[in-house]
Design a protein around this motif. Sequence first.
Motif, PDB file in Angstrom:
ATOM      1  N   LEU A 314       0.821  -1.207   0.000  1.00 30.07           N
ATOM      2  CA  LEU A 314       0.000   0.000   0.000  1.00 30.07           C
ATOM      3  C   LEU A 314       0.860   1.264   0.000  1.00 30.07           C
ATOM      4  O   LEU A 314       0.633   2.179  -0.796  1.00 30.07           O
ATOM      5  CB  LEU A 314      -0.941  -0.003   1.201  1.00 30.07           C
ATOM      6  N   GLU A 315       1.846   1.309   0.874  1.00 32.33           N
ATOM      7  CA  GLU A 315       2.625   2.535   1.034  1.00 32.33           C
ATOM      8  C   GLU A 315       3.664   2.729  -0.061  1.00 32.33           C
ATOM      9  O   GLU A 315       3.859   3.848  -0.544  1.00 32.33           O
ATOM     10  CB  GLU A 315       3.306   2.539   2.413  1.00 32.33           C
ATOM     11  N   GLN A 316       4.327   1.658  -0.478  1.00 32.88           N
ATOM     12  CA  GLN A 316       5.457   1.801  -1.385  1.00 32.88           C
ATOM     13  C   GLN A 316       5.087   1.636  -2.858  1.00 32.88           C
ATOM     14  O   GLN A 316       5.774   2.185  -3.723  1.00 32.88           O
ATOM     15  CB  GLN A 316       6.543   0.783  -1.013  1.00 32.88           C
ATOM     16  N   VAL A 317       4.051   0.879  -3.152  1.00 30.41           N
ATOM     17  CA  VAL A 317       3.650   0.671  -4.555  1.00 30.41           C
ATOM     18  C   VAL A 317       2.421   1.500  -4.894  1.00 30.41           C
ATOM     19  O   VAL A 317       2.353   2.131  -5.952  1.00 30.41           O
ATOM     20  CB  VAL A 317       3.395  -0.827  -4.833  1.00 30.41           C
ATOM     21  N   PHE A 318       1.447   1.563  -3.976  1.00 25.82           N
ATOM     22  CA  PHE A 318       0.219   2.326  -4.209  1.00 25.82           C
ATOM     23  C   PHE A 318       0.298   3.744  -3.644  1.00 25.82           C
ATOM     24  O   PHE A 318      -0.672   4.489  -3.734  1.00 25.82           O
ATOM     25  CB  PHE A 318      -0.985   1.580  -3.622  1.00 25.82           C
ATOM     26  N   PHE A 319       1.434   4.124  -3.069  1.00 24.77           N
ATOM     27  CA  PHE A 319       1.686   5.473  -2.564  1.00 24.77           C
ATOM     28  C   PHE A 319       0.568   5.985  -1.656  1.00 24.77           C
ATOM     29  O   PHE A 319       0.196   7.157  -1.693  1.00 24.77           O
ATOM     30  CB  PHE A 319       1.935   6.438  -3.726  1.00 24.77           C
ATOM     31  N   GLY A 320       0.034   5.068  -0.860  1.00 23.58           N
ATOM     32  CA  GLY A 320      -0.973   5.465   0.111  1.00 23.58           C
ATOM     33  C   GLY A 320      -2.349   5.692  -0.458  1.00 23.58           C
ATOM     34  O   GLY A 320      -3.268   6.077   0.279  1.00 23.58           O
ATOM     35  N   PHE A 321      -2.551   5.447  -1.739  1.00 17.30           N
ATOM     36  CA  PHE A 321      -3.888   5.551  -2.326  1.00 17.30           C
ATOM     37  C   PHE A 321      -4.674   4.300  -1.932  1.00 17.30           C
ATOM     38  O   PHE A 321      -4.390   3.206  -2.410  1.00 17.30           O
ATOM     39  CB  PHE A 321      -3.831   5.642  -3.851  1.00 17.30           C
ATOM     40  N   GLY A 322      -5.680   4.441  -1.062  1.00 18.48           N
ATOM     41  CA  GLY A 322      -6.529   3.318  -0.721  1.00 18.48           C
ATOM     42  C   GLY A 322      -6.234   2.727   0.636  1.00 18.48           C
ATOM     43  O   GLY A 322      -5.701   3.380   1.533  1.00 18.48           O
ATOM     44  N   SER A 323      -6.567   1.447   0.793  1.00 22.24           N
ATOM     45  CA  SER A 323      -6.373   0.736   2.058  1.00 22.24           C
ATOM     46  C   SER A 323      -6.210  -0.746   1.755  1.00 22.24           C
ATOM     47  O   SER A 323      -6.599  -1.227   0.682  1.00 22.24           O
ATOM     48  CB  SER A 323      -7.568   0.957   2.991  1.00 22.24           C
ATOM     49  N   VAL A 324      -5.638  -1.484   2.709  1.00 20.43           N
ATOM     50  CA  VAL A 324      -5.454  -2.931   2.526  1.00 20.43           C
ATOM     51  C   VAL A 324      -6.820  -3.608   2.472  1.00 20.43           C
ATOM     52  O   VAL A 324      -7.682  -3.368   3.322  1.00 20.43           O
ATOM     53  CB  VAL A 324      -4.598  -3.518   3.667  1.00 20.43           C
ATOM     54  N   ALA A 325      -7.011  -4.439   1.466  1.00 19.58           N
ATOM     55  CA  ALA A 325      -8.297  -5.122   1.276  1.00 19.58           C
ATOM     56  C   ALA A 325      -8.409  -6.306   2.226  1.00 19.58           C
ATOM     57  O   ALA A 325      -7.402  -6.916   2.604  1.00 19.58           O
ATOM     58  CB  ALA A 325      -8.436  -5.586  -0.166  1.00 19.58           C
ATOM     59  N   THR A 326      -9.638  -6.636   2.591  1.00 18.13           N
ATOM     60  CA  THR A 326      -9.878  -7.776   3.477  1.00 18.13           C
ATOM     61  C   THR A 326     -10.631  -8.908   2.798  1.00 18.13           C
ATOM     62  O   THR A 326     -10.656 -10.034   3.310  1.00 18.13           O
ATOM     63  CB  THR A 326     -10.679  -7.337   4.716  1.00 18.13           C
ATOM     64  N   GLY A 327     -11.282  -8.620   1.682  1.00 12.93           N
ATOM     65  CA  GLY A 327     -12.091  -9.649   1.043  1.00 12.93           C
ATOM     66  C   GLY A 327     -12.588  -9.203  -0.309  1.00 12.93           C
ATOM     67  O   GLY A 327     -12.089  -8.232  -0.884  1.00 12.93           O
ATOM     68  N   PRO A 328     -13.597  -9.889  -0.847  1.00 12.38           N
ATOM     69  CA  PRO A 328     -14.044  -9.636  -2.218  1.00 12.38           C
ATOM     70  C   PRO A 328     -14.837  -8.349  -2.397  1.00 12.38           C
ATOM     71  O   PRO A 328     -14.960  -7.857  -3.524  1.00 12.38           O
ATOM     72  CB  PRO A 328     -14.912 -10.850  -2.527  1.00 12.38           C
ATOM     73  N   ILE A 329     -15.417  -7.810  -1.334  1.00  9.17           N
ATOM     74  CA  ILE A 329     -16.189  -6.568  -1.423  1.00  9.17           C
ATOM     75  C   ILE A 329     -15.365  -5.442  -0.794  1.00  9.17           C
ATOM     76  O   ILE A 329     -15.003  -5.526   0.386  1.00  9.17           O
ATOM     77  CB  ILE A 329     -17.555  -6.700  -0.728  1.00  9.17           C
ATOM     78  N   PRO A 330     -15.045  -4.403  -1.556  1.00  7.29           N
ATOM     79  CA  PRO A 330     -14.209  -3.333  -1.005  1.00  7.29           C
ATOM     80  C   PRO A 330     -14.950  -2.494   0.033  1.00  7.29           C
ATOM     81  O   PRO A 330     -16.185  -2.444   0.039  1.00  7.29           O
ATOM     82  CB  PRO A 330     -13.840  -2.499  -2.239  1.00  7.29           C
ATOM     83  N   LYS A 331     -14.184  -1.828   0.876  1.00  4.20           N
ATOM     84  CA  LYS A 331     -14.769  -1.014   1.944  1.00  4.20           C
ATOM     85  C   LYS A 331     -15.643   0.110   1.399  1.00  4.20           C
ATOM     86  O   LYS A 331     -16.579   0.549   2.076  1.00  4.20           O
ATOM     87  CB  LYS A 331     -13.654  -0.420   2.802  1.00  4.20           C
ATOM     88  N   THR A 332     -15.335   0.580   0.191  1.00  3.55           N
ATOM     89  CA  THR A 332     -16.109   1.692  -0.379  1.00  3.55           C
ATOM     90  C   THR A 332     -17.546   1.300  -0.683  1.00  3.55           C
ATOM     91  O   THR A 332     -18.409   2.165  -0.794  1.00  3.55           O
ATOM     92  CB  THR A 332     -15.432   2.206  -1.661  1.00  3.55           C
ATOM     93  N   VAL A 333     -17.818   0.007  -0.837  1.00  5.79           N
ATOM     94  CA  VAL A 333     -19.199  -0.462  -1.019  1.00  5.79           C
ATOM     95  C   VAL A 333     -19.746  -0.704   0.389  1.00  5.79           C
ATOM     96  O   VAL A 333     -20.006  -1.834   0.816  1.00  5.79           O
ATOM     97  CB  VAL A 333     -19.254  -1.722  -1.893  1.00  5.79           C
ATOM     98  N   SER A 334     -19.916   0.394   1.104  1.00  2.00           N
ATOM     99  CA  SER A 334     -20.120   0.343   2.559  1.00  2.00           C
ATOM    100  C   SER A 334     -21.418  -0.346   2.963  1.00  2.00           C
ATOM    101  O   SER A 334     -21.497  -0.925   4.052  1.00  2.00           O
ATOM    102  CB  SER A 334     -20.081   1.759   3.142  1.00  2.00           C
ATOM    103  N   ASN A 335     -22.421  -0.317   2.108  1.00  2.00           N
ATOM    104  CA  ASN A 335     -23.699  -0.948   2.455  1.00  2.00           C
ATOM    105  C   ASN A 335     -23.593  -2.467   2.577  1.00  2.00           C
ATOM    106  O   ASN A 335     -24.448  -3.104   3.203  1.00  2.00           O
ATOM    107  CB  ASN A 335     -24.767  -0.595   1.416  1.00  2.00           C
ATOM    108  N   PHE A 336     -22.571  -3.040   1.960  1.00  2.00           N
ATOM    109  CA  PHE A 336     -22.465  -4.498   1.923  1.00  2.00           C
ATOM    110  C   PHE A 336     -21.143  -5.025   2.495  1.00  2.00           C
ATOM    111  O   PHE A 336     -20.981  -6.223   2.654  1.00  2.00           O
ATOM    112  CB  PHE A 336     -22.611  -5.006   0.483  1.00  2.00           C
ATOM    113  N   TYR A 337     -20.209  -4.141   2.781  1.00  2.00           N
ATOM    114  CA  TYR A 337     -18.890  -4.575   3.247  1.00  2.00           C
ATOM    115  C   TYR A 337     -18.955  -5.140   4.659  1.00  2.00           C
ATOM    116  O   TYR A 337     -19.639  -4.621   5.538  1.00  2.00           O
ATOM    117  CB  TYR A 337     -17.906  -3.403   3.214  1.00  2.00           C
TER     118      TYR A 337
END
Length: 533
Positions: A314-337
């Motif tokens: 996340l920090e070195q390749v994605f330059f802090g854009f985003g967050s570490v994923a936990t599963g198939p539904i991303p955190k941004t789909v908050s109604n179902f995450y």
Amino acid sequence: MNISRRSFALGVGSAAVWPALGGLTTAAYAQSPVQGGTLRMFLNNPVVLVSAITSAGQVAQIAPKLFEGLVEYDHDMNIKPRMAKSVEMSDDAKTLTIVLREDLRWHDGAPINSADIAYSAMEVWSKFHPRGRSTFASLVAVETPDELTAVFTFSNPSAFVMNALFASEATVIPKHIYDGTDILKNPNNIAPVGSGPYKFVEWEQGEYILLEKNEDFWKKDEPYLDQVVVLLVSDESARAIAFESGEVDIAGGMPLSLADARRLEKLPHIEIPETGFEAYGNNSFIEVNLRRENLSDVRVRKAILHALDRDFLLEQVFFGFGSVATGPIPKTVSNFYSADVPTYAFDTDLASSLLDEAGYSPDGDGIRMKLTMDPLPYGSLFQTAAAYVKQALAVVGIEIEIRSGDFATYYKRVYGDNDFDLTMSLSSALTDPTIGVQRFFWSKNIIKGVPFSNGSGYSDPEVDGFLEDAAIEPDQEKRVELFNAFQKKVAEDLPVLPMIDVPYFAVKNARLKNTEVSPFGFGGSFSTAYFEE
């Protein structure tokens, strides 16, 4: 403004390539939109221009400029009419009625009617679109009681379809051009007769696609721009130079190296909008080919995930854009995450132990197995991420060969021939897991030759049940419960290894306005985009 073919052939960074914009200072918004001008946008080279048959990101970015949507959505996902003047779902969510405007025409002058909708839904979306196969799995018929009305009948409740009617997801194509042809090989896929605010003019392969204003667009004061020049430049360094010098106006879908994005966002004439990507719900992941004997062992898949330091990624390749994923539904789909899933901390000792347990001991050179990795050929990000994975897995005795190729090669290897071990990829969950996530895990979506389908070959009856029940469940709370169970099971099985939930941001010149009018932002029609004077 008339632009000749010759003006595109000089290469990025040449002052002769694209007309200079002039003063690039940010100023107060114009009191009213300015008519005219040429917008210059970057895009990775697409294979086709019609998103009815593919979910490829670069196609979804250009297709809505050529094909008008039935509806669009505001930032709260409320429906706003476009081609459809009304859209109504029945109380039991089994009947969808769409009524078209009266003044719609294809770019060749033929009228757009309900037969086009019926044909698109029954013969294209439900058969060829990677997400459409699941979105419209319960569609049994589309009746056309008159030329403007299309009545969809579903065998099961399908309320979520109301979130899948945007231009790049439910692209209405002209029946009079496609009917009776090989849909996937129809010439209209690369030189489309569309319905949108811009008309296709020409495609110089590997160089540019030229679109021009549709003078007969149904909304008489739109579009504001005269032309859209789509520059097929994938080199991120060249893109950064062009943005810095003002030779290009906009690009979307994480268009630069993330290091360059962080650098350019500090310039006064460059803007990285904070809206216009909410509907995508993007996450990056590693697809695992479960057809391989070694990778069919869940202990090997768990070992791979434990061997990766995703915080470092996340920090070195994605330059802090985003967050570490936990599963198939991303955190941004908050109604179902759901965060209530098994997790896999960075632990190389545990990774090695799991590989030992699975029977893969290191040889004299310390190598337990050799695998290939195919990074998505979408800029340098996935190639860089793959390089990190190669380095990290070498620590636990897994030797990775990174294979490169263009989109056609990638699609054929992964989704056509299934000739791969691991990918490093990205997808959009979009507005509902049934629309954007199900395609990767539903066993009925294991389809040869369809990009961004179930490439891993994962088949689990329990997961199929969760997905199929959620697709027809009208009660939102029960759908959430089903998707929570789905996330937990998939996080245990790991047919796809979650990496980073990442925003699908755009980069643009600050003079360009009205490009984030919907949660699809850069993937919108640009019918109201204009340059501030």
